[in-house]
Design a protein around this motif. Sequence first.
Motif, PDB file in Angstrom:
ATOM      1  N   TRP A 150      20.050  63.683  12.794  1.00 38.75           N
ATOM      2  CA  TRP A 150      18.506  64.800  13.473  1.00 38.75           C
ATOM      3  C   TRP A 150      18.992  65.545  12.847  1.00 38.75           C
ATOM      4  CZ3 TRP A 150      14.455  62.745  16.060  1.00 38.75           C
ATOM      5  CH2 TRP A 150      13.658  63.555  16.222  1.00 38.75           C
ATOM      6  N   PHE A 151      20.512  66.097  13.162  1.00 39.11           N
ATOM      7  CA  PHE A 151      20.529  67.355  13.152  1.00 39.11           C
ATOM      8  C   PHE A 151      20.131  68.467  11.694  1.00 39.11           C
ATOM      9  CE2 PHE A 151      23.682  70.891  12.707  1.00 39.11           C
ATOM     10  CZ  PHE A 151      22.538  71.931  13.868  1.00 39.11           C
ATOM     11  N   ARG A 153      18.044  66.932  10.200  1.00 39.06           N
ATOM     12  CA  ARG A 153      16.444  67.447   9.365  1.00 39.06           C
ATOM     13  C   ARG A 153      15.492  67.957  10.199  1.00 39.06           C
ATOM     14  NH1 ARG A 153      18.831  63.940   6.758  1.00 39.06           N
ATOM     15  NH2 ARG A 153      17.743  62.867   5.757  1.00 39.06           N
ATOM     16  N   SER A 154      16.758  68.773  11.004  1.00 41.35           N
ATOM     17  CA  SER A 154      15.991  69.951  12.253  1.00 41.35           C
ATOM     18  C   SER A 154      15.753  70.912  11.380  1.00 41.35           C
ATOM     19  CB  SER A 154      16.636  69.197  13.680  1.00 41.35           C
ATOM     20  OG  SER A 154      17.987  70.333  13.705  1.00 41.35           O
ATOM     21  N   TRP A 155      15.786  72.528  12.700  1.00 44.30           N
ATOM     22  CA  TRP A 155      15.493  73.523  12.193  1.00 44.30           C
ATOM     23  C   TRP A 155      16.669  74.301  12.491  1.00 44.30           C
ATOM     24  CZ3 TRP A 155      12.100  75.847   8.917  1.00 44.30           C
ATOM     25  CH2 TRP A 155      10.634  74.993   9.051  1.00 44.30           C
ATOM     26  N   GLY A 156      17.381  73.795  13.368  1.00 42.71           N
ATOM     27  CA  GLY A 156      18.404  73.745  14.017  1.00 42.71           C
ATOM     28  C   GLY A 156      19.785  74.488  13.137  1.00 42.71           C
ATOM     29  N   VAL A 158      19.156  73.555   9.105  1.00 43.60           N
ATOM     30  CA  VAL A 158      18.440  73.707   7.633  1.00 43.60           C
ATOM     31  C   VAL A 158      19.326  75.039   8.172  1.00 43.60           C
ATOM     32  CG1 VAL A 158      16.526  74.782   8.342  1.00 43.60           C
ATOM     33  CG2 VAL A 158      17.090  74.371   6.261  1.00 43.60           C
ATOM     34  N   ALA A 159      19.220  76.015   8.832  1.00 43.14           N
ATOM     35  CA  ALA A 159      19.774  77.033   9.195  1.00 43.14           C
ATOM     36  C   ALA A 159      20.845  77.397   9.754  1.00 43.14           C
ATOM     37  CB  ALA A 159      19.182  77.856  11.435  1.00 43.14           C
ATOM     38  N   PHE A 161      23.143  75.435   7.301  1.00 48.69           N
ATOM     39  CA  PHE A 161      22.798  74.974   5.803  1.00 48.69           C
ATOM     40  C   PHE A 161      23.007  76.415   5.247  1.00 48.69           C
ATOM     41  CE2 PHE A 161      20.919  71.003   6.243  1.00 48.69           C
ATOM     42  CZ  PHE A 161      21.893  70.762   6.860  1.00 48.69           C
ATOM     43  N   LEU A 183      25.753  77.004  17.388  1.00 45.69           N
ATOM     44  CA  LEU A 183      25.747  76.117  17.906  1.00 45.69           C
ATOM     45  C   LEU A 183      26.210  74.901  16.665  1.00 45.69           C
ATOM     46  CD1 LEU A 183      22.520  74.507  18.992  1.00 45.69           C
ATOM     47  CD2 LEU A 183      21.978  74.658  16.476  1.00 45.69           C
ATOM     48  N   ILE A 187      28.324  71.704  19.012  1.00 49.94           N
ATOM     49  CA  ILE A 187      28.108  70.772  19.207  1.00 49.94           C
ATOM     50  C   ILE A 187      29.431  69.488  18.091  1.00 49.94           C
ATOM     51  CG2 ILE A 187      26.355  68.916  17.025  1.00 49.94           C
ATOM     52  CD1 ILE A 187      24.663  70.792  17.007  1.00 49.94           C
ATOM     53  N   GLY A 292      21.928  68.486   3.317  1.00 50.48           N
ATOM     54  CA  GLY A 292      21.274  69.635   2.859  1.00 50.48           C
ATOM     55  C   GLY A 292      22.244  69.550   1.062  1.00 50.48           C
ATOM     56  N   ARG A 293      23.674  68.849   0.785  1.00 49.08           N
ATOM     57  CA  ARG A 293      23.755  69.400   0.041  1.00 49.08           C
ATOM     58  C   ARG A 293      23.786  67.205  -1.329  1.00 49.08           C
ATOM     59  NH1 ARG A 293      29.894  71.465   0.201  1.00 49.08           N
ATOM     60  NH2 ARG A 293      28.093  73.292   0.639  1.00 49.08           N
TER      61      ARG A 293
ATOM     62  N   TYR B 110      13.335  80.352  14.440  1.00 47.94           N
ATOM     63  CA  TYR B 110      14.597  80.145  14.686  1.00 47.94           C
ATOM     64  C   TYR B 110      15.188  81.071  16.355  1.00 47.94           C
ATOM     65  CZ  TYR B 110      16.042  78.667   9.952  1.00 47.94           C
ATOM     66  OH  TYR B 110      14.957  77.764   9.078  1.00 47.94           O
ATOM     67  N   LEU B 116      14.249  74.617  17.748  1.00 53.79           N
ATOM     68  CA  LEU B 116      14.777  74.430  16.958  1.00 53.79           C
ATOM     69  C   LEU B 116      14.626  72.683  16.512  1.00 53.79           C
ATOM     70  CD1 LEU B 116      17.696  76.010  17.709  1.00 53.79           C
ATOM     71  CD2 LEU B 116      16.322  76.890  15.836  1.00 53.79           C
ATOM     72  N   GLY B 118      12.573  70.083  15.438  1.00 51.41           N
ATOM     73  CA  GLY B 118      11.976  69.423  15.071  1.00 51.41           C
ATOM     74  C   GLY B 118      11.963  69.249  13.798  1.00 51.41           C
ATOM     75  N   TRP B 120      12.721  69.401   9.579  1.00 56.45           N
ATOM     76  CA  TRP B 120      12.070  71.072   8.908  1.00 56.45           C
ATOM     77  C   TRP B 120      11.660  70.734   7.861  1.00 56.45           C
ATOM     78  CZ3 TRP B 120      14.928  72.357   4.744  1.00 56.45           C
ATOM     79  CH2 TRP B 120      16.199  71.205   3.691  1.00 56.45           C
TER      80      TRP B 120
END
Lengths: 294, 255
Positions: A150-151, A153-156, A158-159, A161, A183, A187, A292-293, B110, B116, B118, B120
């Motif tokens: 889930w992580f 795939r989330s904005w958190g 990708v931030a 990465f 963050l 986790i 992401g990699r 961000y 955060l 959902g 991307w």
Amino acid sequence: MDAYLITIGTLIVIYAITVYGLNVIVGYAGQISLGHAAFFGIGAYASALLTTKAGLSFWEALPIVILLSGLIGIVLGLPSLRLREDFLAITTIGINFIVEALFLYVPYFGGALGIGGIPRVFLFGIKLKGMAFFLLCLSFLALVIFICWWFTRSWGGVACFALREEESAAASVGISPVRFKLLAFVIGTMMAGLGGALYAHYMRFISATDFSFPMSITFLSMIVLGGMGTLWGPLLGAVLLGILPELFRPIVDYRILFYTALLLVMIRFQPAGLLGEGSIVRKWLILKPAGGRP
Amino acid sequence: MTDTLLQARGLSKHFGGLKAVDQVDLDIHTGEILGLLGPNGAGKTVFFNLISGVYRPTSGTVHFQGKRIDGLPSHRVAACGVGRTFQIVKPFASLTVLENVLVARGITRYGTFRRLWGPWQSKSETRAAMKILERVGMAELAERKAGLLPLGNLRRLEIARALVVGHQLILLDESFSGLRHEEISQLETLIRRIRDDGITVLLIEHNMRVTMGLCDRIVVLDHGRKIAQGKPQDIQENDLVIEAYLGSRGGRHAA
């Protein structure tokens, strides 16, 4: 099933849970940590103390243990905000030694004798041991893998990465380096805390040496071997490095030598890990990019 | 009278005894291409970094759309709507071109913890990111890994990221350096089109020909101080500018 196999399997699953946490910190957010065993130990000691001295059950203690691990993760993660790469590596080694020393020299933590008599885990009044405890660990592992999936795939995710790739460029698109490094640390250390708690209640006796620096190296070796930043790499690494020592029991004295040789071979021929970018296994399986990699 | 989008007053940055930027006043007007010119070591990039939040100014203020932004960290300045590129390109190398732009699309999320979680890579986000890539002419490279692209494409990619963040203002740090001739003219066209879409552009540039042709207005820095500002043709004839670039005139031949 053979009790021996269940023992190996349970330990592998517990290590895998912990290593998934390390993967969030190192693989996703790119913050090197050589002290992950400290957080594994913090989880184990917290759960052991809460269940033996405070009289809580495993399930009552678990949320506290996980929160506490995350909280200490934030405090000890603060150096990572100022330090990079080799300096961070050395600092995290230091954290590992300090935490181990506290366990060893503070009488409250049982000193060199460690903590014994840690109760087994009960679920619906049934004592979990052997296969049942293995399945419990496996469910926690499934949960951890799901959270990681889930992580990524989330904005958190990708931030994180983006921070791993280029910190100043990440900041230029609104990603706060402080917030997202912390963050990842929270986790990652929470997962280590969970792994530690399961370890304590499985072994039922823990001592400081279980959480020493070589354990951190083993954890890191597992993700390097499996594939840093990938979704299944930590599991593969934990399984391989969990099984190999058993296969090579005859040469147990040379285990560290063997690990070292294995790491060197990996770095030379498969720098991204067995499931990493451009690896042999990935070419066989043609896996979809994960974490992401690709 | 034109609107002032960004206003810097008495902006200074000292590194020990070195006055990298010294008491610079600068206005960026809405809808213009403003060139920041100066010889090597004039303080252009430092000035850029003061505006974009990489450095905290020693003294002075920066207002963007009336809001004070000096001293804010980079990610907060970005969140105000200031996009930037880097002189030495900084792509997210192991991500694809599309993913690089998607990362920038998170700018509105961000800052808020509960936003955060959902996905991307949703369809709507991907579509929006593809639009940006089409705008900079990189749509067909969307699936390529950013780390493998040549410099010209990386500069475009950085502009794409900056466009997502800076819907009002983008800062381009030597986007033309190291490019081939036809890449330069393509990039000039792109930057004009961005301006025509209503986005204000501040660009640092070494290449005189590009600056003169592209910029509506030029500010010249030398040794951290502003020595001239005005229309390109005025700058070309300004004695202080000529001196800064070519040295003081011994004879007429220097001009």
